[in-house]
Design a protein around this motif. Sequence first.
Motif, short mmCIF file in Angstrom:
data_model
loop_
_atom_site.label_atom_id
_atom_site.label_comp_id
_atom_site.label_asym_id
_atom_site.label_seq_id
_atom_site.Cartn_x
_atom_site.Cartn_y
_atom_site.Cartn_z
N ASP A 1 -55.62 6.57 -6.41
CA ASP A 1 -55.66 6.22 -4.99
C ASP A 1 -56.80 5.27 -4.67
N THR A 2 -56.62 4.51 -3.60
CA THR A 2 -57.66 3.61 -3.12
C THR A 2 -58.67 4.40 -2.30
N SER B 1 -62.52 -0.46 5.24
CA SER B 1 -61.63 0.60 5.71
C SER B 1 -61.96 1.84 4.87
N ASN C 1 -61.04 -0.08 1.15
CA ASN C 1 -60.57 -1.47 1.25
C ASN C 1 -61.74 -2.28 1.78
N SER D 1 -60.77 -6.60 -1.72
CA SER D 1 -60.57 -5.68 -2.83
C SER D 1 -60.20 -4.28 -2.36
N ASP D 2 -59.41 -3.63 -3.18
CA ASP D 2 -59.15 -2.20 -3.05
C ASP D 2 -59.97 -1.54 -4.15
#
Length: 97
Positions: free
Chosen positions: A46-47, A34, A50, A58-59
């Motif tokens: 922040d991620t 993602s 994904n 994992s992020d």
Amino acid sequence: MDTKYYWTDEDNGVVTVGLTPEGQNELGNITFVSLPKVGTSLTTKDTLLNVEADKAVSDIPSPVSGKVIAVNDQAADDPSVLSKPDKSDSWIAKIQK
């Protein structure tokens, strides 16, 4: 995910981010990603990405704060490109600091 699992290359305030061989090995075969949307502002809390893979879900946090100016659209269609050794294929995103 530990910072040793991704690489960064900076050129004129634009940081390109990708997975290192250690990160690729830690995840295993990547089956889904993602990606952030172009135009998204990120901080280091922040991620960035994904990832779903054989060994882990994992992020991956953003290594820098800034605005996403490009993403590797090829990775959205074929997540396995993130496991390639060539950085020109396996980058995740470009972030303007």
